[in-house]
Design a protein around this motif. Structure first.
Motif, PDB file in Angstrom:
ATOM      1  N   GLU A   1      28.284  30.113  42.185  1.00  9.21           N
ATOM      2  CA  GLU A   1      29.439  29.294  42.558  1.00  9.21           C
ATOM      3  C   GLU A   1      29.837  28.316  41.465  1.00  9.21           C
ATOM      4  O   GLU A   1      31.015  27.985  41.300  1.00  9.21           O
ATOM      5  CB  GLU A   1      29.146  28.532  43.855  1.00  9.21           C
ATOM      6  N   ALA A   2      28.844  27.840  40.682  1.00  7.98           N
ATOM      7  CA  ALA A   2      29.151  26.874  39.626  1.00  7.98           C
ATOM      8  C   ALA A   2      29.930  27.503  38.473  1.00  7.98           C
ATOM      9  O   ALA A   2      30.640  26.801  37.754  1.00  7.98           O
ATOM     10  CB  ALA A   2      27.857  26.247  39.101  1.00  7.98           C
ATOM     11  N   ARG A   3      29.807  28.797  38.283  1.00  4.92           N
ATOM     12  CA  ARG A   3      30.528  29.510  37.214  1.00  4.92           C
ATOM     13  C   ARG A   3      31.839  30.031  37.794  1.00  4.92           C
ATOM     14  O   ARG A   3      31.986  31.216  38.090  1.00  4.92           O
ATOM     15  CB  ARG A   3      29.672  30.643  36.663  1.00  4.92           C
ATOM     16  N   ARG A   4      32.805  29.138  37.950  1.00  2.42           N
ATOM     17  CA  ARG A   4      34.041  29.514  38.627  1.00  2.42           C
ATOM     18  C   ARG A   4      34.856  30.527  37.826  1.00  2.42           C
ATOM     19  O   ARG A   4      35.483  31.421  38.401  1.00  2.42           O
ATOM     20  CB  ARG A   4      34.874  28.254  38.888  1.00  2.42           C
ATOM     21  N   THR A   5      34.863  30.396  36.512  1.00  2.88           N
ATOM     22  CA  THR A   5      35.652  31.323  35.696  1.00  2.88           C
ATOM     23  C   THR A   5      35.104  32.736  35.803  1.00  2.88           C
ATOM     24  O   THR A   5      35.855  33.698  36.043  1.00  2.88           O
ATOM     25  CB  THR A   5      35.645  30.865  34.232  1.00  2.88           C
ATOM     26  N   GLU A   6      33.788  32.884  35.617  1.00  2.00           N
ATOM     27  CA  GLU A   6      33.187  34.215  35.714  1.00  2.00           C
ATOM     28  C   GLU A   6      33.326  34.786  37.122  1.00  2.00           C
ATOM     29  O   GLU A   6      33.559  35.992  37.297  1.00  2.00           O
ATOM     30  CB  GLU A   6      31.705  34.163  35.312  1.00  2.00           C
ATOM     31  N   THR A   7      33.197  33.914  38.141  1.00  2.00           N
ATOM     32  CA  THR A   7      33.360  34.384  39.523  1.00  2.00           C
ATOM     33  C   THR A   7      34.766  34.909  39.763  1.00  2.00           C
ATOM     34  O   THR A   7      34.952  35.969  40.385  1.00  2.00           O
ATOM     35  CB  THR A   7      33.056  33.240  40.499  1.00  2.00           C
ATOM     36  N   ALA A   8      35.770  34.178  39.253  1.00  2.00           N
ATOM     37  CA  ALA A   8      37.154  34.627  39.422  1.00  2.00           C
ATOM     38  C   ALA A   8      37.391  35.960  38.725  1.00  2.00           C
ATOM     39  O   ALA A   8      38.104  36.835  39.254  1.00  2.00           O
ATOM     40  CB  ALA A   8      38.108  33.567  38.891  1.00  2.00           C
ATOM     41  N   LEU A   9      36.798  36.145  37.544  1.00  2.00           N
ATOM     42  CA  LEU A   9      36.979  37.410  36.821  1.00  2.00           C
ATOM     43  C   LEU A   9      36.324  38.577  37.552  1.00  2.00           C
ATOM     44  O   LEU A   9      36.885  39.673  37.629  1.00  2.00           O
ATOM     45  CB  LEU A   9      36.410  37.283  35.412  1.00  2.00           C
ATOM     46  N   ILE A  10      35.127  38.349  38.090  1.00  3.36           N
ATOM     47  CA  ILE A  10      34.438  39.420  38.828  1.00  3.36           C
ATOM     48  C   ILE A  10      35.240  39.807  40.068  1.00  3.36           C
ATOM     49  O   ILE A  10      35.425  41.001  40.378  1.00  3.36           O
ATOM     50  CB  ILE A  10      33.017  38.971  39.209  1.00  3.36           C
ATOM     51  N   GLN A  11      35.730  38.815  40.799  1.00  2.00           N
ATOM     52  CA  GLN A  11      36.540  39.108  41.988  1.00  2.00           C
ATOM     53  C   GLN A  11      37.841  39.800  41.632  1.00  2.00           C
ATOM     54  O   GLN A  11      38.321  40.660  42.373  1.00  2.00           O
ATOM     55  CB  GLN A  11      36.814  37.803  42.734  1.00  2.00           C
ATOM     56  N   ALA A  12      38.407  39.449  40.480  1.00  2.00           N
ATOM     57  CA  ALA A  12      39.641  40.111  40.059  1.00  2.00           C
ATOM     58  C   ALA A  12      39.389  41.560  39.677  1.00  2.00           C
ATOM     59  O   ALA A  12      40.204  42.444  39.985  1.00  2.00           O
ATOM     60  CB  ALA A  12      40.250  39.359  38.875  1.00  2.00           C
ATOM     61  N   MET A  13      38.270  41.836  39.006  1.00  2.00           N
ATOM     62  CA  MET A  13      37.994  43.195  38.547  1.00  2.00           C
ATOM     63  C   MET A  13      37.724  44.143  39.705  1.00  2.00           C
ATOM     64  O   MET A  13      38.187  45.286  39.692  1.00  2.00           O
ATOM     65  CB  MET A  13      36.812  43.184  37.581  1.00  2.00           C
ATOM     66  N   LEU A  14      36.977  43.697  40.710  1.00  2.00           N
ATOM     67  CA  LEU A  14      36.589  44.603  41.782  1.00  2.00           C
ATOM     68  C   LEU A  14      37.534  44.555  42.971  1.00  2.00           C
ATOM     69  O   LEU A  14      37.762  45.577  43.630  1.00  2.00           O
ATOM     70  CB  LEU A  14      35.165  44.283  42.245  1.00  2.00           C
ATOM     71  N   LEU A  15      38.131  43.390  43.245  1.00  2.00           N
ATOM     72  CA  LEU A  15      38.925  43.219  44.460  1.00  2.00           C
ATOM     73  C   LEU A  15      40.404  42.989  44.200  1.00  2.00           C
ATOM     74  O   LEU A  15      41.194  42.935  45.138  1.00  2.00           O
ATOM     75  CB  LEU A  15      38.373  42.042  45.282  1.00  2.00           C
ATOM     76  N   GLY A  16      40.794  42.801  42.921  1.00  2.00           N
ATOM     77  CA  GLY A  16      42.199  42.642  42.602  1.00  2.00           C
ATOM     78  C   GLY A  16      42.746  41.248  42.772  1.00  2.00           C
ATOM     79  O   GLY A  16      43.973  41.065  42.807  1.00  2.00           O
ATOM     80  N   TYR A  17      41.894  40.201  42.835  1.00  5.12           N
ATOM     81  CA  TYR A  17      42.349  38.817  42.961  1.00  5.12           C
ATOM     82  C   TYR A  17      42.721  38.271  41.582  1.00  5.12           C
ATOM     83  O   TYR A  17      42.075  37.364  41.053  1.00  5.12           O
ATOM     84  CB  TYR A  17      41.260  37.943  43.587  1.00  5.12           C
ATOM     85  N   ARG A  18      43.796  38.764  41.005  1.00  4.90           N
ATOM     86  CA  ARG A  18      44.186  38.355  39.666  1.00  4.90           C
ATOM     87  C   ARG A  18      44.809  36.965  39.630  1.00  4.90           C
ATOM     88  O   ARG A  18      44.845  36.317  38.585  1.00  4.90           O
ATOM     89  CB  ARG A  18      45.162  39.371  39.076  1.00  4.90           C
ATOM     90  N   GLY A  19      45.311  36.493  40.742  1.00  8.99           N
ATOM     91  CA  GLY A  19      45.949  35.189  40.759  1.00  8.99           C
ATOM     92  C   GLY A  19      44.997  34.031  40.538  1.00  8.99           C
ATOM     93  O   GLY A  19      45.434  32.918  40.231  1.00  8.99           O
ATOM     94  N   GLU A  20      43.683  34.256  40.689  1.00  4.52           N
ATOM     95  CA  GLU A  20      42.715  33.184  40.511  1.00  4.52           C
ATOM     96  C   GLU A  20      42.238  33.047  39.068  1.00  4.52           C
ATOM     97  O   GLU A  20      41.459  32.142  38.765  1.00  4.52           O
ATOM     98  CB  GLU A  20      41.504  33.436  41.429  1.00  4.52           C
ATOM     99  N   ILE A  21      42.651  33.931  38.174  1.00  6.82           N
ATOM    100  CA  ILE A  21      42.220  33.846  36.775  1.00  6.82           C
ATOM    101  C   ILE A  21      42.950  32.684  36.108  1.00  6.82           C
ATOM    102  O   ILE A  21      44.174  32.556  36.239  1.00  6.82           O
ATOM    103  CB  ILE A  21      42.526  35.169  36.038  1.00  6.82           C
ATOM    104  N   PRO A  22      42.238  31.828  35.367  1.00  2.00           N
ATOM    105  CA  PRO A  22      42.923  30.741  34.646  1.00  2.00           C
ATOM    106  C   PRO A  22      43.974  31.282  33.684  1.00  2.00           C
ATOM    107  O   PRO A  22      43.806  32.350  33.092  1.00  2.00           O
ATOM    108  CB  PRO A  22      41.777  30.037  33.906  1.00  2.00           C
ATOM    109  N   GLN A  23      45.061  30.536  33.531  1.00  2.00           N
ATOM    110  CA  GLN A  23      46.180  31.009  32.718  1.00  2.00           C
ATOM    111  C   GLN A  23      45.777  31.226  31.262  1.00  2.00           C
ATOM    112  O   GLN A  23      46.199  32.197  30.633  1.00  2.00           O
ATOM    113  CB  GLN A  23      47.331  30.013  32.809  1.00  2.00           C
ATOM    114  N   ALA A  24      44.960  30.314  30.692  1.00  4.18           N
ATOM    115  CA  ALA A  24      44.549  30.464  29.292  1.00  4.18           C
ATOM    116  C   ALA A  24      43.720  31.733  29.108  1.00  4.18           C
ATOM    117  O   ALA A  24      43.882  32.458  28.120  1.00  4.18           O
ATOM    118  CB  ALA A  24      43.753  29.236  28.850  1.00  4.18           C
ATOM    119  N   LEU A  25      42.845  32.019  30.067  1.00  7.26           N
ATOM    120  CA  LEU A  25      42.021  33.217  29.964  1.00  7.26           C
ATOM    121  C   LEU A  25      42.854  34.475  30.197  1.00  7.26           C
ATOM    122  O   LEU A  25      42.633  35.510  29.543  1.00  7.26           O
ATOM    123  CB  LEU A  25      40.891  33.141  30.981  1.00  7.26           C
ATOM    124  N   ASN A  26      43.808  34.399  31.096  1.00 11.48           N
ATOM    125  CA  ASN A  26      44.713  35.523  31.325  1.00 11.48           C
ATOM    126  C   ASN A  26      45.498  35.844  30.058  1.00 11.48           C
ATOM    127  O   ASN A  26      45.693  37.017  29.704  1.00 11.48           O
ATOM    128  CB  ASN A  26      45.662  35.180  32.470  1.00 11.48           C
TER     129      ASN A  26
END
Length: 555
Positions: free
Chosen positions: A226-251
């Motif tokens: 939970e503390a690694r929010r960036t990596e968590t958002a990327l994992i959820q985006a890759m497997l579940l398609g939650y792309r809206g949670e990726i930070p804009q700079a990283l996107n």
């Protein structure tokens, strides 16, 4: 001869080409019969020339292609006329510069970011929309409206924030899209005080049910990290398609490095899920011919739950055809499955031909089928792997003093690693060559750094998705095991992110260019077709000498 064999032995490919051309013509020109007849005559002449298995067979093939082209043209012209009518209604509402009331269903997930004045900015897509005015409701079912909604914190009540699958009514300001390559997009800007959820029954729809299970899966993927929010958002985006949670700079970093495709639910994701499910089904003792029975519904649920993107639908149909082939006693064919999936998707909705995800998905997969294997063989030859393979085979079969167990093991290991790297490089190069014109056309980007980035990011993304899939399965049985697997996925995601950021920051790795004219795209793809033909004709087995295996006798 190659074209003749392809068209005569695989007539569905010619049918798919004719249907795509007819759909494109119908959407662009409408019901103009002069263009229709000209295109049908061109397809008939091409099919007649390409199929040289006899005049009668050629005439039959030409007639089928013409019928399909005319059918696709008529269906697409009707859909295009309806789309134009609805688009004009939406554009008139946007040009009025006033407040409009819009109703629709929320689809494909809701992204949320903090905004000013303590509010949160939500972004989502709206389908099945209707404009509500004093003169009644105007249904615009073929259009998608992109909504920016300002409201309270997402941790509040479910009654006050939008969710996927719900029906809402919004009152706000319509705006035209600013991107030149996507002029037909419209956006609605609204706030919570000008919105209301229409009914609670929408939460029981299939989209709402899929979204609930999707959020439960997202919570399991975040367990322990939970503390690694960036990596968590990327994992959820890759497997579940939650792309809206990726930070804009990283996107932006993933887009500039040419690796943003790993977050689009597509063939790579379906292959990973299908591979894991196939392993489980095989361990349960199900015969290979009957794998389609348990795998087909599971893959369908995954594709529907992640938003039913065109790339995911294409991959799902191809996977289904691959699984059905053994049940019918036939050998799977990649080119035929791609053609059939294009036919089915365009027959269901001709307007998908203008969808960017549809175009990119089919273009890249076609490039991989045509170019990946020849480019890998070419790299094998220039890297000396063909000669190493023949030398190793000769050493194993003929023996000699040089054919020790250690030498054979070392050569086979080097050969395996080298082939893996050249195959990966061939796939990356084929995908880059195919997607570069479309990336330049739609996004105004030329990304040479993506060649290197994809060589490293794509294998890591496979590991991340496999670990995330294992975590979802393990969390149901042993939560601690799921957390441990999440740590592995988090580490790989951190490495993958560092590579993407480094590639995006390379000098000259990203060029911003104006959109190229259409004739340059036609010339580029014609050159790729000529390159594929040349590489296939140039495939010649390397010669090998085995005299070095035998030591010459001392004088």
């Amino acid at each position: 001869m190659a074209a003749s064999a392809m068209w005569s032995k695989r007539p569905v490919i010619g049918a798919a080409v004719a249907y795509v051309l007819g759909t494109a013509g119908g959407l662009h020109y409408g019901g103009i019969w002069q263009h229709t007849l000209a295109a049908a005559a061109l397809v008939a002449m091409t099919a007649f020339w390409a199929s040289r298995a006899g005049v009668r067979h050629s005439l039959h093939l030409s007639a089928r292609c013409c019928v399909l082209l005319l059918l696709a043209w008529a269906l697409a012209a009707r859909a295009g006329a309806e789309l134009t009518r609805q688009f004009e209604s939406l554009r008139a509402a946007a040009d009025s510069r006033g407040q409009v009331r819009v109703r629709g269903e929320i689809v494909n997930g809701v992204s949320c970011r903090p905004a000013s004045r303590g509010e949160f900015r939500y972004r989502f897509a709206l389908r099945k929309i209707a404009i509500v005015g004093s003169d009644g409701r105007r249904a615009l079912g073929r259009l998608t409206l992109f909504v920016t909604w300002y409201g309270p914190s997402p941790s509040g009540s479910r009654e006050t924030t939008p969710r996927t699958g719900e029906l809402w009514e919004f009152r706000g300001r319509l705006e035209h899209g600013r991107r030149p390559t996507l002029p037909n997009r419209h956006f609605l800007v609204t706030r919570a005080r000008s919105s209301r959820r229409l009914s609670a029954e929408s939460l029981s729809s299939w989209r709402g049910a899929c979204e609930r299970y999707r959020r439960r899966a997202a919570a399991r993927l975040a367990a322990g990290i939970e503390a690694r929010r960036t990596e968590t958002a990327l994992i959820q985006a890759m497997l579940l398609g939650y792309r809206g949670e990726i930070p804009q700079a990283l996107n932006r970093a993933f887009r500039n490095s040419g690796t943003i495709h790993i977050f689009a639910i597509s063939g790579m994701h379906v292959v990973v899920i299908a591979g894991i499910l196939s392993f489980v089904v095989a361990r349960c003792g199900v015969p290979r011919n009957f794998w389609v029975l348990p795998l087909a519904p599971l893959l369908a649920i995954y594709i529907l739950a992640t938003g039913s993107q065109p790339s995911a639908l294409r991959a799902g149909i191809m996977a289904l055809l691959y699984l059905v082939a053994p049940l019918l006693g036939r050998r799977p064919d990649t080119t035929v499955t791609l053609a059939v999936s294009a036919l089915l998707l365009l027959a269901a909705d001709p307007l998908q031909l203008w969808d960017l995800g549809f175009v990119l998905s089919f273009a890249v997969v076609t490039g991989l089928i045509v170019l990946a294997a020849p480019l890998s063989r070419l790299l094998n030859r220039y890297c000396g792997l063909e000669r190493l393979a023949l030398d190793t085979e000769a050493m194993d079969s003929l023996g000699g003093e040089a054919a020790t167990a250690g030498a054979l093991r070392w050569r086979r290991g080097m050969l395996r690693v080298g082939r893996y790297m050249t195959e990966l490089a061939g796939v990356s190069l084929a995908a880059w060559l195919t997607a570069t014109p479309l990336t330049a056309l739609y996004f105004g980007l030329f990304t040479p750094a993506s060649l290197l980035a994809n060589l490293l990011v794509v294998p890591l993304s496979f590991v991340v998705m496999a670990a995330a899939s294992v975590s979802l399965a393990a969390a149901s049985l042993a939560p601690q095991l799921g957390m441990a697997v999440n740590l592995v996925a988090c580490l790989c995601t951190w490495v993958m992110t560092s590579i993407a950021q480094a590639a995006a920051d390379l000098p000259g790795g990203v060029w911003r260019i104006p959109p190229p004219p259409p004739w340059t795209l036609a010339a580029w793809y014609f050159g790729l077709a000529c390159l594929a033909v040349r590489l296939r004709r140039a495939a010649r087995p390397a010669k090998v000498s085995t005299s070095w295996l035998v030591r010459e006798p001392e004088p």
